[in-house]
Each structure stands twice: as structure tokens, then as C-alpha cells.
Design an enzyme around this catalytic site. Structure first.
Site, PDB file in Angstrom:
ATOM      1  N   ASP A   1      -1.791   5.700  -5.864  1.00 59.06           N
ATOM      2  CA  ASP A   1      -2.057   4.765  -4.768  1.00 59.06           C
ATOM      3  C   ASP A   1      -2.195   3.342  -5.284  1.00 59.06           C
ATOM      4  O   ASP A   1      -3.095   3.047  -6.072  1.00 59.06           O
ATOM      5  CB  ASP A   1      -3.337   5.203  -4.050  1.00 59.06           C
TER       6      ASP A   1
ATOM      7  N   ASP B   1       0.836  -1.195   0.000  1.00 55.10           N
ATOM      8  CA  ASP B   1       0.000   0.000   0.000  1.00 55.10           C
ATOM      9  C   ASP B   1       0.872   1.247   0.000  1.00 55.10           C
ATOM     10  O   ASP B   1       1.518   1.562   1.004  1.00 55.10           O
ATOM     11  CB  ASP B   1      -0.908   0.000   1.224  1.00 55.10           C
TER      12      ASP B   1
END
Length: 482
Positions: A335, A94
């Protein structure tokens, strides 16, 4: 002979004391690790169900102005390593958060009954040690709370606090929130080991991680790769500085079809070739754009978006997407943990109107599919070949434009819900909400679905994010050979 003995002794010292254990000094500039993608066929009854779950998760993460968590089924990329010599753990990669954490015994996950993932609690190793309340890592986990306050929470006596002598008192539990869940954890340090080949491992001593005993809707841990003191790249840069402060990944296209995923996606720590040399001479150059500092969300990789082209028509982005203001508002976040790209309503509507003007005049809108999947617009094209316009992202910077491959923004599948099977295609971009609602956080997010088939590089030394078209499976094989 004396010189030879001294050389052998020097090499032995390197092996004993260096945090990086590798068989060849020439390999120290780059480490290649596999990212595994998994897709459950049993959790979802149909493509509609899978897409609906994924779109809802992407929207939930984007609209909460906190860090995002990559738990959307069909979009998960996991990294495996070993802590303290125990069994291997797999965590979600992440880039939108800055903490490495995992579930630890005893473990309780609240509201996790409906989650497809099953928790696999980690047993804390005997070699693990608690982090001191004086540690900068502890302050970072507590959002930079003063050390004196942390020592007080750790029940450090007043005379110890006054003399700044609280090394023996451990960091108290901290709270960490995501867009759709949260956790309470404590910080530990232990050795982290990542296999980079059959005979070589990356070993980091005193690696800091969070151990969660209670979570809300978060059954699986996360390897935070964001811009923060506790992220894996930040710790790697500190503990093994010869790798540099740079990493990249190349996501093998999953397209919600597990049968298409045969090779891992390469995660590249460091620089794999000097002077930006490419693995193959015919591969594309990187297109770079500057990272924007975000004082409110310092862990985000924010960049500026100037506009999006639909075919030959350029649609300018609203001004707040080109920059990040002093309060941390605006910009686009790159992201790995969000599936679909989220755009502010004004830009999304303009892009979709132009797309529909070109495609909708030829093909029937699939309104029922839009309701079932949360995606729009969708079209039936039956036996016809649907012609869709090219989408191009224009980032801030001269020549910083990225052409998206068709499969990165237009997903084609068969609708089997009706009596007659029909082919359907849906645009894989989402409406993030009214521009006014996005005035207190990031204005847009570039999701991992749109990043497939690109090597995305995060160069923290130069403060840039780069994109280059790659055959990711071939890149894995090429780098693995070398």
C-alpha cells in the site's frame, strides 16, 4: 506522393481520434509522470509530533477493514493532472483504493479544522457529463448494486426500468468510506490530461471520476491505483491499451526531512523498456511475488509473506500471512497510502525481541521517545555508531526475498526536548494488533516508508508485484532524458 498523402492523412486521424496524444510512436510503451512529495514544516512543532501523528494515522487505517487513504503528513505522494481543460488538480496516489475523486464546488468538509491540508474545490467543467445509472462504473461505485436498483434510486420510471432504457438518468450519489473518513460523491466523465513533457500530453477521453461535495475528515482528493474498475490504471488500460496493464513507482526517500527531497519520484505507466531491460546494467533485477486474489477486498494488492529475517535468524510468519482465504482474510497488502509497515502482534513481537536482543544490550532504551512517537523500540546512541541487524522480508515464491536498506526501518534523529541533545534511533515497523483481531481482513500492510528506494512494479497482466533496489532520483533523470 499519393502514399505520402495517405500516410499524412492516417497520422492526422490518429491525432484526432486516439486518446493518447504523443509526438513519437516509440514513446507509446511508457509514460513517465512525476510524483511530488511535500512535507509541512509549520504544521508540526517537533519530530516527535510528526512521528506520533504518522504512527497514529497508519494504525487507524490498518485497524479499520476498509480502504486506506494516504493523508499522513510526511508520507504524501501526489499526482497532478488536468480535468476538462480546467486548472490542474493534485491528488494523493493510493494503491489501497480504487476510486479517483476530488472535492468539487460547492464543497463542505466536516471535521477538517485540524487538517494540515486545505481543500481546493474543483469547478465542474462544461464538458463533463453525468454517468448513466446503467453504466458498470455506477454499479462499481455502489458496490455492484444491480442496475435496476440504481435506476429506481435515480427515479427512472418503471417502464424504463423494465425495458432497460435508462440512459438519460444519471447515476445517484454514492457513499465511499476510508479507514478514518468518508465522502458522498457523484460520478462524472470528462477528458483527463497529464503532461508528460513540454510538448506532449497523455489525454484520456471519457475518464470517470467522483465529484465530492461533502466529506468527513477528507479535505483532499485521491487517485485510486488499486485493483478496481474505476482506478486510474484500470481506466488507462481500457482507454489506452497499448500501454499495457502495468505501472510502477520509485519513491525518493523523504526520511521526514523536506530538505532531502529535491527531485520528484517517478511514476511509470506501462513498460519503459522491452524484455525487462534495465536503465543501467548494474541495477538489481526485480524480485517478484504473486498477487493474491481477495474476494472481500478486490481492490487490494495482496501478497504472501513467509517470514522476516533479523540478521541471520529467520522468523516465520503466521500461516494466515502466506495466503488469502475465501472470505478475504489474511495476506499482506502492498500500500502506497500507509506510511509504516503493520505486522500482527506475534510476528512483530518476535522480530522486535530479536532486534532488541542484539541492539538493547549495547544501547540504552529511549522509553520517553517511544511514548512521544508511538514507535518502539527506540535507543539512545549519543556519539556512538549504532550497529543494527539487517532486516529481510521473505515473500511467497522461490527467491522472493527483499533486503531492506537500514534507513527504511531505522530512523535516526536528534532529540532536542531535553536539556542535553541526544541522538536517537527508532525502528519504523508497527504492531498491528493481536492475531485474532486480524482474522477478518488483511493480516499486514507493507507501508511506503519501507518501499523507499525501490522500484515497485504492479504487473496486472502477469498478476505479480516486483521489487528492485533503485536510486530513484537517478531513475527519474535517466528516464526523463530518454
Amino acid at each position: 506522393m499519393a502514399n505520402s498523402s495517405a500516410f499524412l492523412f492516417y497520422q492526422l486521424l490518429l491525432i484526432i481520434f486516439s486518446p493518447l496524444i504523443l509526438s513519437s510512436p516509440s514513446s507509446c510503451q511508457m509514460l513517465l509522470l512525476p510524483l511530488t512529495h511535500s512535507l509541512s514544516k509549520t504544521q508540526f512543532t517537533s519530530t516527535h509530533h510528526l512521528l506520533k501523528s504518522t504512527t497514529a494515522r497508519s494504525a487507524a487505517r490498518f485497524r479499520h477493514q476498509q480502504v486506506s487513504l494516504p493523508l499522513s503528513p510526511g508520507s504524501d505522494y501526489t499526482l497532478s493532472f488536468t480535468l476538462g481543460g480546467s486548472s490542474s488538480v493534485s491528488l494523493y496516489l493510493d494503491t489501497g483504493s480504487d476510486l479517483v475523486w476530488l472535492p468539487c464546488h460547492p464543497f463542505e468538509c466536516i471535521l477538517c479544522e485540524s487538517k494540515p491540508e486545505k481543500p481546493d474545490p474543483h469547478n465542474i467543467s462544461s464538458t463533463a457529463s453525468s454517468v448513466s445509472c446503467q453504466s458498470p462504473a455506477c454499479s462499481s461505485a455502489h458496490s455492484s448494486v444491480p442496475t435496476s436498483d440504481l435506476c429506481a434510486v435515480s427515479k427512472c420510471p418503471l417502464d424504463y426500468i423494465e425495458t432497460s432504457d435508462c440512459q438519460s438518468f444519471s447515476c445517484p450519489p454514492f457513499y465511499y468510506a476510508y479507514g478514518d473518513g468518508s465522502l458522498v460523491a457523484k460520478l462524472y466523465r470528462d477528458s483527463l490530461s497529464m503532461p508528460v513533457s513540454l510538448n506532449r500530453s497523455l489525454v484520456l477521453q471519457n475518464f470517470t471520476f467522483g465529484c465530492a461535495h461533502t466529506t468527513l475528515a477528507e479535505p483532499v482528493g485521491v487517485a485510486g491505483f488499486g485493483r478496481g474498475l474505476l482506478s486510474l490504471p484500470a481506466q488507462l488500460s481500457t482507454l489506452s491499451p497499448h500501454l499495457g496493464n502495468r505501472f510502477s513507482y520509485c519513491l525518493v526517500s523523504h526520511s521526514f526531512d523536506s530538505d532531502q527531497v529535491r527531485l520528484p519520484s517517478p511514476l511509470i505507466l506501462g513498460r519503459y523498456e522491452d524484455k525487462e531491460k534495465r536503465v543501467k546494467t548494474d541495477e538489481a533485477e526485480f524480485v517478484y511475488t504473486d498477487m493474491l486474489a481477495n474476494p472481500k477486498h478486490p481492490y487490494f494488492y495482496s501478497v504472501g509473506l513467509e517470514g522476516i529475517s533479523v540478521g541471520k535468524k529467520n522468523i516465520p510468519a503466521p500461516g494466515f500471512l502466506t495466503r488469502v482465504e475465501g472470505k478475504g482474510n489474511g495476506g499482506m497488502v502492498v500500500d502506497s497510502g500507509t506510511t509504516f509497515t503493520m505486522l500482527p502482534a506475534s510476528l512483530y513481537n518476535s522480530v522486535m525481541d530479536e532486534f532488541d536482543r542484539r541492539v538493547g544490550r549495547v544501547h540504552e532504551r529511549a522509553s520517553q521517545i517511544e511514548e512521544r512517537t508511538g514507535l518502539s523500540p527506540c535507543y539512545y546512541f549519543d556519539n556512538d555508531v549504532v550497529n543494527v541487524p539487517v532486516l529481510k522480508l521473505h515473500f511467497v515464491g522461490n527467491g522472493s526475498s527483499v533486503v531492506l536498506p537500514r534507513k527504511n526501518y531505522f530512523h535516526e534523529f536528534t532529540d532536542s526536548s531535553a536539556l542535553k541533545k541526544r541522538k536517537v534511533g527508532c525502528v519504523m515497523l508497527m504492531n498491528g494488533g493481536d492475531d485474532e483481531e486480524l482474522s477478518s481482513g488483511p493480516g499486514a500492510t507493507l507501508g511506503n516508508y519501507q518501499q523507499q528506494g525501490f522500484e515497485v512494479v504492479y504487473d496486472l497482466e502477469k498478476g505479480k508485484v516486483g521489487f528492485a533496489r533503485r536510486e530513484c532520483a537517478s531513475l527519474w533523470e535517466s528516464l526523463n532524458k530518454n
